[in-house]
Design a protein around this motif. Structure first.
Motif, PDB file in Angstrom:
ATOM      1  N   ASN A  41      30.718  43.493  40.846  1.00  0.00           N
ATOM      2  CA  ASN A  41      31.118  43.539  39.443  1.00  0.00           C
ATOM      3  C   ASN A  41      31.995  44.452  39.102  1.00  0.00           C
ATOM      4  O   ASN A  41      32.478  45.235  39.855  1.00  0.00           O
ATOM      5  N   ALA A  42      32.245  44.371  37.912  1.00  0.00           N
ATOM      6  CA  ALA A  42      33.355  45.359  37.274  1.00  0.00           C
ATOM      7  C   ALA A  42      34.329  45.286  38.192  1.00  0.00           C
ATOM      8  O   ALA A  42      35.076  46.279  38.555  1.00  0.00           O
ATOM      9  N   LEU A  43      35.336  44.102  38.472  1.00  0.00           N
ATOM     10  CA  LEU A  43      36.237  44.116  39.579  1.00  0.00           C
ATOM     11  C   LEU A  43      37.508  44.723  39.006  1.00  0.00           C
ATOM     12  O   LEU A  43      37.964  45.154  37.765  1.00  0.00           O
ATOM     13  N   LEU A  44      38.012  45.651  40.266  1.00  0.00           N
ATOM     14  CA  LEU A  44      39.289  46.373  40.219  1.00  0.00           C
ATOM     15  C   LEU A  44      40.343  45.813  40.944  1.00  0.00           C
ATOM     16  O   LEU A  44      40.004  44.845  41.514  1.00  0.00           O
ATOM     17  N   LEU A  45      41.477  46.181  40.571  1.00  0.00           N
ATOM     18  CA  LEU A  45      42.621  45.494  41.181  1.00  0.00           C
ATOM     19  C   LEU A  45      42.516  45.913  42.746  1.00  0.00           C
ATOM     20  O   LEU A  45      42.866  44.951  43.507  1.00  0.00           O
ATOM     21  N   GLY A  58      37.375  43.713  35.607  1.00  0.00           N
ATOM     22  CA  GLY A  58      36.346  43.823  34.900  1.00  0.00           C
ATOM     23  C   GLY A  58      35.450  42.973  34.901  1.00  0.00           C
ATOM     24  O   GLY A  58      33.990  42.744  34.604  1.00  0.00           O
ATOM     25  N   GLN A  59      35.786  41.600  35.257  1.00  0.00           N
ATOM     26  CA  GLN A  59      34.831  40.436  35.450  1.00  0.00           C
ATOM     27  C   GLN A  59      34.099  40.714  36.752  1.00  0.00           C
ATOM     28  O   GLN A  59      34.020  41.643  37.580  1.00  0.00           O
ATOM     29  N   HIS A  60      33.137  39.760  36.847  1.00  0.00           N
ATOM     30  CA  HIS A  60      32.135  39.365  38.025  1.00  0.00           C
ATOM     31  C   HIS A  60      32.507  38.333  38.865  1.00  0.00           C
ATOM     32  O   HIS A  60      33.024  37.575  38.560  1.00  0.00           O
ATOM     33  N   VAL A  61      32.354  38.415  40.285  1.00  0.00           N
ATOM     34  CA  VAL A  61      32.492  37.469  41.139  1.00  0.00           C
ATOM     35  C   VAL A  61      31.347  37.166  42.268  1.00  0.00           C
ATOM     36  O   VAL A  61      30.355  38.438  42.478  1.00  0.00           O
ATOM     37  N   THR A  62      30.983  35.946  42.254  1.00  0.00           N
ATOM     38  CA  THR A  62      29.962  35.727  43.321  1.00  0.00           C
ATOM     39  C   THR A  62      30.600  34.957  44.487  1.00  0.00           C
ATOM     40  O   THR A  62      31.086  33.981  44.471  1.00  0.00           O
ATOM     41  N   THR A 114      37.148  33.932  51.937  1.00  0.00           N
ATOM     42  CA  THR A 114      37.198  33.773  50.387  1.00  0.00           C
ATOM     43  C   THR A 114      38.640  34.675  49.955  1.00  0.00           C
ATOM     44  O   THR A 114      38.383  35.816  50.251  1.00  0.00           O
ATOM     45  N   ARG A 115      39.631  34.229  49.677  1.00  0.00           N
ATOM     46  CA  ARG A 115      40.681  34.975  49.069  1.00  0.00           C
ATOM     47  C   ARG A 115      40.546  35.335  47.756  1.00  0.00           C
ATOM     48  O   ARG A 115      40.767  34.296  46.909  1.00  0.00           O
ATOM     49  N   LEU A 116      40.182  36.510  47.217  1.00  0.00           N
ATOM     50  CA  LEU A 116      39.831  37.108  46.075  1.00  0.00           C
ATOM     51  C   LEU A 116      41.211  37.874  45.310  1.00  0.00           C
ATOM     52  O   LEU A 116      41.657  38.732  46.072  1.00  0.00           O
ATOM     53  N   THR A 117      41.774  37.424  44.206  1.00  0.00           N
ATOM     54  CA  THR A 117      42.707  38.147  43.574  1.00  0.00           C
ATOM     55  C   THR A 117      42.518  38.471  42.478  1.00  0.00           C
ATOM     56  O   THR A 117      41.904  37.673  41.553  1.00  0.00           O
ATOM     57  N   VAL A 118      42.580  39.694  42.109  1.00  0.00           N
ATOM     58  CA  VAL A 118      42.093  40.357  40.911  1.00  0.00           C
ATOM     59  C   VAL A 118      43.510  41.026  40.039  1.00  0.00           C
ATOM     60  O   VAL A 118      44.243  41.394  40.679  1.00  0.00           O
ATOM     61  N   VAL A 119      43.408  40.080  38.832  1.00  0.00           N
ATOM     62  CA  VAL A 119      44.785  40.611  38.168  1.00  0.00           C
ATOM     63  C   VAL A 119      44.397  41.448  36.871  1.00  0.00           C
ATOM     64  O   VAL A 119      43.173  41.418  36.434  1.00  0.00           O
ATOM     65  N   SER A 168      32.567  29.833  50.446  1.00  0.00           N
ATOM     66  CA  SER A 168      32.904  29.108  48.985  1.00  0.00           C
ATOM     67  C   SER A 168      32.967  30.245  48.089  1.00  0.00           C
ATOM     68  O   SER A 168      32.142  31.134  47.856  1.00  0.00           O
ATOM     69  N   PRO A 169      34.136  30.200  47.015  1.00  0.00           N
ATOM     70  CA  PRO A 169      35.327  29.230  47.008  1.00  0.00           C
ATOM     71  C   PRO A 169      36.069  29.845  48.136  1.00  0.00           C
ATOM     72  O   PRO A 169      35.979  30.957  48.738  1.00  0.00           O
ATOM     73  N   THR A 170      37.409  29.055  48.513  1.00  0.00           N
ATOM     74  CA  THR A 170      38.386  29.347  49.471  1.00  0.00           C
ATOM     75  C   THR A 170      39.256  30.532  48.652  1.00  0.00           C
ATOM     76  O   THR A 170      39.652  31.398  49.495  1.00  0.00           O
ATOM     77  N   HIS A 171      39.558  29.936  47.311  1.00  0.00           N
ATOM     78  CA  HIS A 171      40.422  31.172  46.782  1.00  0.00           C
ATOM     79  C   HIS A 171      39.815  31.236  45.101  1.00  0.00           C
ATOM     80  O   HIS A 171      39.269  30.326  44.819  1.00  0.00           O
ATOM     81  N   LEU A 172      40.151  32.298  44.810  1.00  0.00           N
ATOM     82  CA  LEU A 172      39.859  32.567  43.416  1.00  0.00           C
ATOM     83  C   LEU A 172      40.570  33.612  42.792  1.00  0.00           C
ATOM     84  O   LEU A 172      40.968  34.545  43.384  1.00  0.00           O
ATOM     85  N   ILE A 173      40.784  33.625  41.357  1.00  0.00           N
ATOM     86  CA  ILE A 173      41.599  34.624  40.618  1.00  0.00           C
ATOM     87  C   ILE A 173      40.721  34.938  39.620  1.00  0.00           C
ATOM     88  O   ILE A 173      40.162  34.161  38.849  1.00  0.00           O
ATOM     89  N   LYS A 174      40.548  36.457  39.444  1.00  0.00           N
ATOM     90  CA  LYS A 174      39.753  37.084  38.558  1.00  0.00           C
ATOM     91  C   LYS A 174      40.398  38.139  37.793  1.00  0.00           C
ATOM     92  O   LYS A 174      41.432  38.591  38.287  1.00  0.00           O
ATOM     93  N   THR A 175      39.824  38.276  36.582  1.00  0.00           N
ATOM     94  CA  THR A 175      40.519  39.424  35.781  1.00  0.00           C
ATOM     95  C   THR A 175      39.730  40.755  35.944  1.00  0.00           C
ATOM     96  O   THR A 175      38.546  40.466  36.106  1.00  0.00           O
TER      97      THR A 175
END
Lengths: 114, 114
Positions: free
Chosen positions: A79-83, A16-20, A109-114, A7-14
């Motif tokens: 951390n500090a997400l990149l494209l 520089g953000q952090h994801v778990t 989990t499909r992660l998209t960084v924008v 989880s999650p199955t999909h998420l979109i982050k910007t």
């Protein structure tokens, strides 16, 4: 029995953000491995955990970290997400050999960084 | 150095025709080899594995693979494919000693044509 759940199955982050990202292995498996699969490529090894200890680490920057809990579930933190972190993140459950007899994968989990 | 090499990125084949997906492994890896299949928007599923013993390994869905030590190959075959076999196939090798992990090839997309 439930399979490997992510989880999650999909998420979109910007940027520089952090994801778990979270993963629960199948019952009886004490090892969790994390893989990154960029579109059009094979999965790349990130981490393996067994009994809450890191047993393997792939060629990923320190922005990537993980941990395993007493119930054998695991979290992958970035951390500090990149494209370039945009990818399908796969969790693989296995016995203590870490995949010698084969992995059971979650759906990812499909992660998209924008 | 790449542990496993998949020589074909895409393989089109007509329904009910035979297919062979090629995989070569580095002689530096332990000879624990796998084939996984990935259907769209899903995780990977273990098709078959070679750990020791007979060099011809049978897996699920009618697939089989032959381990050839002299040619360092582990090609996947099916005598008659179905539309439902359309998916991406990954060859993989298990690394023992030190960090345990499984490394994957770049994948071969099998497209079954009606």
């Amino acid at each position: 029995d439930a399979g490997v759940t992510q989880s999650p199955t999909h998420l979109i982050k910007t940027r520089g953000q952090h994801v778990t990202l979270r993963c629960s292995p199948i019952s009886g498996h004490k090892s969790v491995s994390w893989y990154q699969q960029v579109l059009g490529q094979g999965p790349q090894f990130i981490f393996q955990y067994y009994e809450k200890e890191e047993r393997g680490r792939g060629n990923f920057p320190d922005r990537f970290s993980a941990r395993q809990f007493p119930n054998y579930s695991s979290e992958l933190n970035v951390n500090a997400l990149l494209l370039g972190d945009s990818a399908l993140y796969l969790c693989a459950s296995s016995d203590l050999t870490g995949g010698l007899y084969g992995y059971t994968f979650g759906s990812g989990t499909r992660l998209t960084v924008v | 150095a790449q542990s496993v090499t998949q020589l074909d990125s895409q393989v089109p084949v007509f329904e009910e025709a035979p297919v062979e997906l090629r995989c070569n492994y580095s002689s530096s890896v332990s000879v624990y080899l796998f084939w996984y299949v990935q259907y769209p928007n899903q995780g990977l599923q273990l098709l078959l594995k070679y750990l020791s013993g007979s060099t011809l390994v049978k897996g699920i869905n009618g697939f089989e693979a032959e381990f050839n030590k002299s040619q360092t190959s582990f090609h996947l075959r099916k005598p008659s494919v179905h539309i439902s076999d359309t998916a991406e196939y990954f060859c993989a090798a298990y690394h023992s000693g030190g960090y345990q992990k499984v490394t994957f090839g770049t994948g071969t997309k099998l497209q079954v044509i009606p």
